[in-house]
Design a protein around this motif. Sequence first.
Motif, mmCIF file in Angstrom:
data_model
loop_
_atom_site.group_PDB
_atom_site.id
_atom_site.type_symbol
_atom_site.label_atom_id
_atom_site.label_comp_id
_atom_site.label_asym_id
_atom_site.label_seq_id
_atom_site.Cartn_x
_atom_site.Cartn_y
_atom_site.Cartn_z
ATOM 1 N N GLY A 66 18.425 18.519 34.086
ATOM 2 C CA GLY A 66 18.338 19.752 33.314
ATOM 3 C C GLY A 66 17.876 19.532 31.892
ATOM 4 N N LEU A 67 18.298 18.421 31.312
ATOM 5 C CA LEU A 67 17.950 18.124 29.927
ATOM 6 C C LEU A 67 16.603 17.429 29.792
ATOM 7 C CD1 LEU A 67 21.456 16.850 28.731
ATOM 8 C CD2 LEU A 67 20.404 19.068 28.214
ATOM 9 N N ARG A 68 16.028 17.032 30.939
ATOM 10 C CA ARG A 68 14.758 16.285 30.941
ATOM 11 C C ARG A 68 14.890 15.032 30.088
ATOM 12 N NH1 ARG A 68 15.177 21.161 33.417
ATOM 13 N NH2 ARG A 68 13.194 21.968 34.167
ATOM 14 N N GLN A 69 15.945 14.281 30.314
ATOM 15 C CA GLN A 69 16.232 13.121 29.477
ATOM 16 C C GLN A 69 16.317 11.820 30.274
ATOM 17 O OE1 GLN A 69 19.787 14.046 27.218
ATOM 18 N NE2 GLN A 69 18.659 15.290 25.737
ATOM 19 N N PHE A 70 15.617 11.727 31.386
ATOM 20 C CA PHE A 70 15.610 10.492 32.145
ATOM 21 C C PHE A 70 14.864 9.395 31.386
ATOM 22 C CE2 PHE A 70 16.124 13.211 36.030
ATOM 23 C CZ PHE A 70 17.298 12.622 36.469
ATOM 24 N N SER A 71 15.386 8.191 31.484
ATOM 25 C CA SER A 71 14.639 7.047 30.963
ATOM 26 C C SER A 71 13.868 6.364 32.090
ATOM 27 C CB SER A 71 15.590 6.037 30.314
ATOM 28 O OG SER A 71 16.509 5.520 31.266
ATOM 29 N N ARG A 72 14.183 6.718 33.349
ATOM 30 C CA ARG A 72 13.474 6.142 34.496
ATOM 31 C C ARG A 72 12.331 7.057 34.923
ATOM 32 N NH1 ARG A 72 15.688 8.444 39.607
ATOM 33 N NH2 ARG A 72 17.590 9.625 39.142
ATOM 34 N N ALA A 291 19.480 4.806 36.717
ATOM 35 C CA ALA A 291 19.147 3.621 37.522
ATOM 36 C C ALA A 291 18.979 2.380 36.654
ATOM 37 C CB ALA A 291 17.897 3.879 38.360
ATOM 38 N N THR A 292 19.942 2.178 35.767
ATOM 39 C CA THR A 292 19.893 1.010 34.887
ATOM 40 C C THR A 292 20.395 -0.249 35.582
ATOM 41 O OG1 THR A 292 22.062 1.608 33.977
ATOM 42 C CG2 THR A 292 20.128 2.368 32.779
ATOM 43 N N HIS A 293 21.194 -0.068 36.649
ATOM 44 C CA HIS A 293 21.708 -1.212 37.409
ATOM 45 C C HIS A 293 21.003 -1.244 38.764
ATOM 46 C CE1 HIS A 293 24.998 -2.041 34.561
ATOM 47 N NE2 HIS A 293 25.022 -0.732 34.399
#
Length: 341
Positions: A66-72, A291-293
């Motif tokens: 919703g926030l459009r804040q993915f780093s992936r 999905a950092t791990h």
Amino acid sequence: MTGSLKDTLNILSKLNAPRLWNAAKTYGGYYWSRATKSTIHPGMPVSVSIEPTTTCNLGCPECPSGLRQFSRETGSLDADFYKVMIDQLAQKAVYVLFYFQGEPYINAKFLDMVKYAHGKNLYTATSTNAHFLNDKNAERTVKSGLDRLIISIDGTTQDVYEQYRKRGKLDRVIAGTKKIIEWKKKLKSATPHVIFQFLVVKPNEHQINDVKKLGNKLGVDEVRLKTAQVYDYENGNPLIPENQKYSRYRKLPGGKYEVKNSLDDHCKRMWTGCVITWDGLVVPCCFDKDATHQMGDLKNTPFRDIWNGPLYRNFRKALFTSRSEIDICKNCSEGVKVWEE
């Protein structure tokens, strides 16, 4: 027979000899590992979450979609790649949740994916904001064999609903729910088991009784109240409900907040299930939203090799050593009551 009992019996009906044996090895392996600190896993996951897409039509706070804040990377699951994934898991798994981040119905092939899993006698579930449940999609949903449909309804009036479900329309949620129930009746289908999920936050906690009444009126099978995860909670948060029964956080004497979870050095989720992102990354659980791990990539490594590979084994070992130091575990609800019926 109650709807929830029918749903439970439906899950149990998916069990066969290979799946029962795998479940015994999976749960037995978890308790053996707790006792011995071994990270070798004799079983395969009994449940898997698969992400159809990261895209969402709403803008909910506390949600990366919703926030459009993915780093992936963001995108949608390819249907052919999905079949390769599910074929590696279907013999041993029982439960497939088509949800991680995003709105599943935005992926045009989503219901085809459900149908494919249904054909392998897997229990299938998804979570939706119900804005895409028009007459055609409602019919296709029932015909796909979907076993459980979780509909997010976080308010019983538009002014309250939209405080969390930004850009959402409550009337579309209600209309979509009615369509699903109509098609279940037309097709004489017991599935999907329809659940109204009410995420309890401060702006809507006064409507808990109202959502139960609405669910009964519309004929859903179950109404569930769910506690909300918030990212910035230590100094309080306007979403944390006043009624502590519905909060994942407790208020300390000094005014600060902490997670109710004691963060003991073990976690059943690492032995019983996993999450697979739209692009094939295997991650430990649903709290690893970015999905950092990454335990492995199904595009170039078979799932079985990932499941007992060095990255997974090291992660399980870290849980036994100091779970409270793992970032995605610090705001985890494992061990905290999340659902209330």
